[in-house]
Design an enzyme around this catalytic site. Structure first.
Site, PDB file in Angstrom:
ATOM      1  CE  LYS A  98      -3.678  -2.473   2.373  1.00 58.44           C
ATOM      2  NZ  LYS A  98      -4.258  -2.855   3.677  1.00 58.44           N
ATOM      3  CD  GLN A 143      -3.056  -4.790   6.829  1.00 58.94           C
ATOM      4  OE1 GLN A 143      -3.073  -3.773   6.131  1.00 58.94           O
ATOM      5  NE2 GLN A 143      -3.720  -5.883   6.494  1.00 58.94           N
ATOM      6  CG  ASP A 177      -9.198  -0.206   5.373  1.00 62.87           C
ATOM      7  OD1 ASP A 177      -8.953  -0.409   4.167  1.00 62.87           O
ATOM      8  OD2 ASP A 177      -8.441  -0.551   6.294  1.00 62.87           O
TER       9      ASP A 177
END
Ligand code: NDP
Length: 296
Positions: free
Chosen positions: A53, A97, A120
């Site tokens: 990412k 994460q 997200d």
């Protein structure tokens, strides 16, 4: 007849090229989009995801910061990292994460993320807005599936869509997106899972079959309607002594057989996979656009 292959790698590349232009416009306005990734512990897969990412951000001219802490980090410490990121003007998107080490409460951490930076799309505020049909950040993988279909002119309106899997990050938001009363939605959606009776029969009803269950090659050709669109979200490792690594990646769909029966199909790898990061970047650039006053 063989199905048309949906080239997620190419679509993701196109999206990134489009985003690069937007990033340049933002930069001219003095706004550099920023994404922060919080990485707790030393799970190698998580580290790989976060690094890829960050690399994708770099290529686009998006600022990225990885906040890495050891596995012993306390709940209070993780929460204070998120709180600090919420207040930082140079950060437009925050991702934590997953999975966090077991002693940490992931949901409590997600709740703390400012919904305006929830790129997200996992915060209950984002999920709620999605269900209500309000503008919001959308979970990146299902958002990527919608974008793939849009770019291949596959319109779900009025069609029977079967979503295999009901996870919070793929199946549920996928179904929620497709049932909305708007363009690239308006589908008749069925969600199937491990307790579904006659799953093969349910799949055979699908004009569009979206598989996200994490079961290698689960969808067999006799579960697929003639001419169906097949979107395979699954990424599974199976043993393959002939490959250098000793394994290869396959989806949840028996691709080799189903490609002969479907009208469109996504390969694994190279289908849905590359779209997730592309949509994460899309959400981050959109968030920065809001900071620059270019987006609502
Ligand atoms: P989860 O493990 O969180 O959820 C799996 C879902 O599939 C559950 O709802 C489960 O049902 C259902 N399921 C499992 N086995 C069966 C079965 N035999 N029959 C019917 N339903 C079943 O997985 P995720 O949603 O996180 O991921 C799904 C797949 O997608 C994985 O292969 C993952 O690697 C991949 N993935 C790919 C991404 C990408 O392309 N970038 C991103 C995210 C995921 P129940 O709820 O009843 O337990």
């Amino acid at each position: 007849m063989s199905a048309i292959l949906i080239d997620g790698k190419q679509v993701a590349k196109d999206i990134k090229a489009e985003l690069k232009q937007k990033v340049e416009i933002l930069r001219e306005k003095g706004v550099v989009p920023g994404l922060a990734a919080v990485l707790i512990g030393d799970d190698p897969a998580s580290a790989t995801y976060v690094n890829s990412k960050a690399r994708a951000c770099e290529k686009l001219g998006v600022f990225s910061e990885i906040i890495k802490r050891p596995a012993e980090t306390t709940q209070d410490e993780v929460e204070s990292i998120v709180r600090e990121l919420n207040y930082r003007d140079d950060i437009d998107g925050i991702l934590v994460q997953s999975p966090l080490p077991k002693h940490l409460n992931e949901f409590a951490v997600t709740l703390l993320i400012d919904p305006r930076k929830d790129v997200d799309g996992f915060h209950p505020h984002s999920v709620g807005c999605l269900l209500l049909g309000r503008p919001t950040f959308r979970s990146c993988t299902p958002y990527g599936v919608i974008e793939l279909m849009r770019r291949y002119d596959i319109n779900p309106t009025g069609r029977e869509v079967v979503v295999l899997g009901r996870s919070n990050i793929v199946g549920k938001p996928m179904a929620a997106m497709l049932m909305q009363k708007n363009k690239m939605a308006n589908a008749t959606v069925t969600v199937a899972h491990s307790r579904t009776a006659d799953i093969a029969g349910v799949c055979r009803r699908a004009d569009i079959l979206i598989a996200a269950i994490g079961q290698p090659l689960f969808v067999k050709v006799d579960m697929v309607k003639d001419g169906a669109v097949i979107i395979d979200v699954g990424i599974n490792r199976i043993e393959d002594p002939s490959s250098e690594k000793g394994y290869r990646l396959v989806g949840d769909v028996d691709f080799d057989a189903c490609v002969e029966k479907a009208s469109f199909i996504t390969p694994v790898p190279g289908g849905v996979g590359p779209m997730t990061i592309a949509m994460l970047l899309t959400n981050t650039v959109q968030s920065a656009g809001r900071r620059a006053g270019l987006e609502e």
